[in-house]
Design a protein around this motif. Structure first.
Motif, PDB file in Angstrom:
ATOM      1  N   VAL A  60      -3.252  32.796 -28.700  1.00  0.00           N
ATOM      2  CA  VAL A  60      -2.424  33.891 -28.177  1.00  0.00           C
ATOM      3  C   VAL A  60      -1.303  33.253 -27.376  1.00  0.00           C
ATOM      4  CG1 VAL A  60      -2.295  35.786 -26.518  1.00  0.00           C
ATOM      5  CG2 VAL A  60      -4.193  35.688 -28.135  1.00  0.00           C
ATOM      6  N   VAL A  61      -0.092  33.406 -27.860  1.00  0.00           N
ATOM      7  CA  VAL A  61       1.083  32.881 -27.163  1.00  0.00           C
ATOM      8  C   VAL A  61       1.571  33.969 -26.216  1.00  0.00           C
ATOM      9  CG1 VAL A  61       3.379  31.902 -27.421  1.00  0.00           C
ATOM     10  CG2 VAL A  61       1.665  31.535 -29.212  1.00  0.00           C
ATOM     11  N   PHE A  62       1.664  33.640 -24.916  1.00  0.00           N
ATOM     12  CA  PHE A  62       2.019  34.685 -23.958  1.00  0.00           C
ATOM     13  C   PHE A  62       3.068  34.228 -22.957  1.00  0.00           C
ATOM     14  CE2 PHE A  62      -0.800  32.303 -21.345  1.00  0.00           C
ATOM     15  CZ  PHE A  62      -0.720  32.753 -20.030  1.00  0.00           C
ATOM     16  N   ASP A  63       3.644  35.212 -22.287  1.00  0.00           N
ATOM     17  CA  ASP A  63       4.683  34.950 -21.293  1.00  0.00           C
ATOM     18  C   ASP A  63       4.559  35.975 -20.171  1.00  0.00           C
ATOM     19  OD1 ASP A  63       7.462  33.587 -20.680  1.00  0.00           O
ATOM     20  OD2 ASP A  63       7.776  35.740 -20.409  1.00  0.00           O
ATOM     21  N   LEU A  64       4.879  35.540 -18.967  1.00  0.00           N
ATOM     22  CA  LEU A  64       4.875  36.419 -17.799  1.00  0.00           C
ATOM     23  C   LEU A  64       6.284  36.523 -17.231  1.00  0.00           C
ATOM     24  CD1 LEU A  64       1.802  34.980 -15.822  1.00  0.00           C
ATOM     25  CD2 LEU A  64       1.789  36.830 -17.515  1.00  0.00           C
ATOM     26  N   GLU A  65       6.673  37.721 -16.856  1.00  0.00           N
ATOM     27  CA  GLU A  65       7.864  37.886 -16.023  1.00  0.00           C
ATOM     28  C   GLU A  65       7.370  38.162 -14.609  1.00  0.00           C
ATOM     29  OE1 GLU A  65      10.941  37.259 -16.915  1.00  0.00           O
ATOM     30  OE2 GLU A  65      10.224  36.836 -18.942  1.00  0.00           O
ATOM     31  N   THR A  66       7.924  37.462 -13.642  1.00  0.00           N
ATOM     32  CA  THR A  66       7.440  37.544 -12.261  1.00  0.00           C
ATOM     33  C   THR A  66       8.602  37.705 -11.284  1.00  0.00           C
ATOM     34  OG1 THR A  66       7.524  35.122 -11.982  1.00  0.00           O
ATOM     35  CG2 THR A  66       5.476  36.062 -12.852  1.00  0.00           C
ATOM     36  N   THR A  67       8.263  38.016 -10.043  1.00  0.00           N
ATOM     37  CA  THR A  67       9.303  38.182  -9.019  1.00  0.00           C
ATOM     38  C   THR A  67       9.819  36.848  -8.503  1.00  0.00           C
ATOM     39  OG1 THR A  67       7.640  38.313  -7.254  1.00  0.00           O
ATOM     40  CG2 THR A  67       8.371  40.397  -8.256  1.00  0.00           C
ATOM     41  N   GLY A  68       9.123  35.769  -8.831  1.00  0.00           N
ATOM     42  CA  GLY A  68       9.503  34.443  -8.358  1.00  0.00           C
ATOM     43  C   GLY A  68       8.576  33.398  -8.943  1.00  0.00           C
ATOM     44  N   PHE A  69       8.458  32.269  -8.270  1.00  0.00           N
ATOM     45  CA  PHE A  69       7.694  31.151  -8.806  1.00  0.00           C
ATOM     46  C   PHE A  69       6.423  30.835  -8.024  1.00  0.00           C
ATOM     47  CE2 PHE A  69      12.160  30.432  -9.911  1.00  0.00           C
ATOM     48  CZ  PHE A  69      12.068  30.295 -11.293  1.00  0.00           C
ATOM     49  N   TYR A  70       6.181  31.520  -6.912  1.00  0.00           N
ATOM     50  CA  TYR A  70       5.101  31.118  -6.012  1.00  0.00           C
ATOM     51  C   TYR A  70       4.157  32.275  -5.696  1.00  0.00           C
ATOM     52  CZ  TYR A  70       8.613  27.478  -5.448  1.00  0.00           C
ATOM     53  OH  TYR A  70       9.551  26.493  -5.693  1.00  0.00           O
ATOM     54  N   PRO A  71       3.081  32.435  -6.475  1.00  0.00           N
ATOM     55  CA  PRO A  71       2.145  33.538  -6.222  1.00  0.00           C
ATOM     56  C   PRO A  71       1.479  33.453  -4.851  1.00  0.00           C
ATOM     57  CG  PRO A  71       1.239  31.971  -7.821  1.00  0.00           C
ATOM     58  CD  PRO A  71       2.675  31.621  -7.632  1.00  0.00           C
ATOM     59  N   GLN A  72       1.293  32.228  -4.347  1.00  0.00           N
ATOM     60  CA  GLN A  72       0.670  32.064  -3.038  1.00  0.00           C
ATOM     61  C   GLN A  72       1.556  32.581  -1.907  1.00  0.00           C
ATOM     62  OE1 GLN A  72       1.241  29.674  -5.248  1.00  0.00           O
ATOM     63  NE2 GLN A  72      -0.726  28.838  -5.910  1.00  0.00           N
ATOM     64  N   GLY A 208       9.621  39.370 -25.696  1.00  0.00           N
ATOM     65  CA  GLY A 208      10.669  38.629 -26.385  1.00  0.00           C
ATOM     66  C   GLY A 208      10.475  37.131 -26.242  1.00  0.00           C
ATOM     67  N   ASP A 209      10.204  36.682 -25.025  1.00  0.00           N
ATOM     68  CA  ASP A 209       9.966  35.257 -24.786  1.00  0.00           C
ATOM     69  C   ASP A 209       8.688  34.790 -25.473  1.00  0.00           C
ATOM     70  OD1 ASP A 209      12.254  35.155 -23.328  1.00  0.00           O
ATOM     71  OD2 ASP A 209      11.307  34.753 -21.392  1.00  0.00           O
ATOM     72  N   ALA A 210       7.656  35.638 -25.492  1.00  0.00           N
ATOM     73  CA  ALA A 210       6.403  35.277 -26.160  1.00  0.00           C
ATOM     74  C   ALA A 210       6.633  35.090 -27.658  1.00  0.00           C
ATOM     75  CB  ALA A 210       5.346  36.349 -25.914  1.00  0.00           C
ATOM     76  N   LYS A 211       7.433  35.960 -28.258  1.00  0.00           N
ATOM     77  CA  LYS A 211       7.705  35.846 -29.691  1.00  0.00           C
ATOM     78  C   LYS A 211       8.493  34.575 -30.002  1.00  0.00           C
ATOM     79  CE  LYS A 211       7.580  40.760 -30.941  1.00  0.00           C
ATOM     80  NZ  LYS A 211       8.383  41.923 -31.427  1.00  0.00           N
ATOM     81  N   MET A 212       9.497  34.244 -29.162  1.00  0.00           N
ATOM     82  CA  MET A 212      10.254  33.007 -29.375  1.00  0.00           C
ATOM     83  C   MET A 212       9.370  31.783 -29.188  1.00  0.00           C
ATOM     84  SD  MET A 212      14.089  33.612 -27.832  1.00  0.00           S
ATOM     85  CE  MET A 212      13.581  34.313 -26.263  1.00  0.00           C
ATOM     86  N   THR A 213       8.495  31.837 -28.193  1.00  0.00           N
ATOM     87  CA  THR A 213       7.575  30.727 -27.954  1.00  0.00           C
ATOM     88  C   THR A 213       6.605  30.578 -29.125  1.00  0.00           C
ATOM     89  OG1 THR A 213       7.718  31.053 -25.558  1.00  0.00           O
ATOM     90  CG2 THR A 213       5.864  29.776 -26.364  1.00  0.00           C
TER      91      THR A 213
END
Length: 242
Positions: A60-72, A208-213
């Motif tokens: 399963v090729v997946f992608d996340l869109e997030t508010t930034g880079f640091y979940p912590q 979209g990013d998941a499909k390209m990946t």
């Protein structure tokens, strides 16, 4: 007068703390979802995929869109997109969902992703989205581009919701790319796709990013087999020598 000013200050401080809490907590953790998530996480611990033939490997090729880079530091997942792939073939089986959030999006993130805050307010809670995503994954191995980003957020999500580690393997597309193209200078998704003749479409949309990946993954699965590699273990061993 001083007492009134003090009361007003405490109220403002309380409002800021409350707002911060709602921004970082995406849902109230539905107990039913959490119970189901724990069960699903046990079930998706697949057999070691390293020795499976690449031509038969289900991912399963997946992608996340997030508010930034640091979940912590409070950054959260806005959306998840995924597509299933078997060997070099992209399946007609996709997953996409926004994630409920009260976060105030920065102008940059809003412009980049096209996601609107009002859409997030009415989206499914995160525990529900993650439950549905686990059900979509089933026994498949996960693949992502720049997988450290996805790994960090999935690990943080699993711990926050279930107090367990996210043990599912995530394979980074760069492992194949580094073997096939050892002189590659950039790993930006759009640059890699352009190099491989893959159309850059719906960039910074999770699906979209998941499909390209997925297309990028299929391209390199085919290329690496022409070099004589038959499974991921052989790829990992070569990467370790580089």
């Amino acid at each position: 007068m001083l007492m009134n000013q003090m009361i007003q200050f405490i109220k403002q401080l309380s409002d800021k703390v409350t707002s911060s809490m709602y921004t970082s907590i995406q849902d109230p953790s539905n107990p039913h979802h959490i119970s189901l998530l724990r069960q699903l996480q046990k079930e998706i611990k697949v057999k070691n995929p390293l020795d499976l033939p690449l031509k038969d490997l289900k991912v399963v090729v997946f992608d996340l869109e997030t508010t930034g880079f640091y979940p912590q530091k409070g950054d959260t997942i806005l959306s998840i997109g995924a597509v299933k792939v078997t060997g070099e073939k992209i399946e007609d089986d996709t997953f996409y969902s926004l994630v409920q959030s009260n976060a105030v999006l920065s102008p940059n993130i809003a412009s980049l992703t096209g996601i609107k805050e009002e859409e997030l307010r009415t989206a499914p809670p995160f525990s529900k989205v993650l439950t549905n995503f686990y059900q979509f994954i089933k026994e498949h191995t996960l693949v992502a581009h720049h997988a450290k980003h996805e790994q960090a957020f999935m690990q943080h999500a699993a711990w926050r919701l279930m107090r367990t580690n996210f043990d599912h393997r995530i394979i980074d597309t760069s492992f194949l790319m580094r073997v096939v193209d050892p002189d590659l200078k950039t790993f930006q998704l759009e640059d890699c796709c352009t190099k491989c003749g893959i159309e850059v479409k719906d960039r910074h949309h999770a699906l979209g990013d998941a499909k390209m990946t997925a297309e990028l993954w299929c391209y390199y699965v085919k290329e690496i087999q022409t070099l004589g590699f038959t499974n991921l273990r052989e790829v990992y061993e070569r990467v370790a020598q580089m």
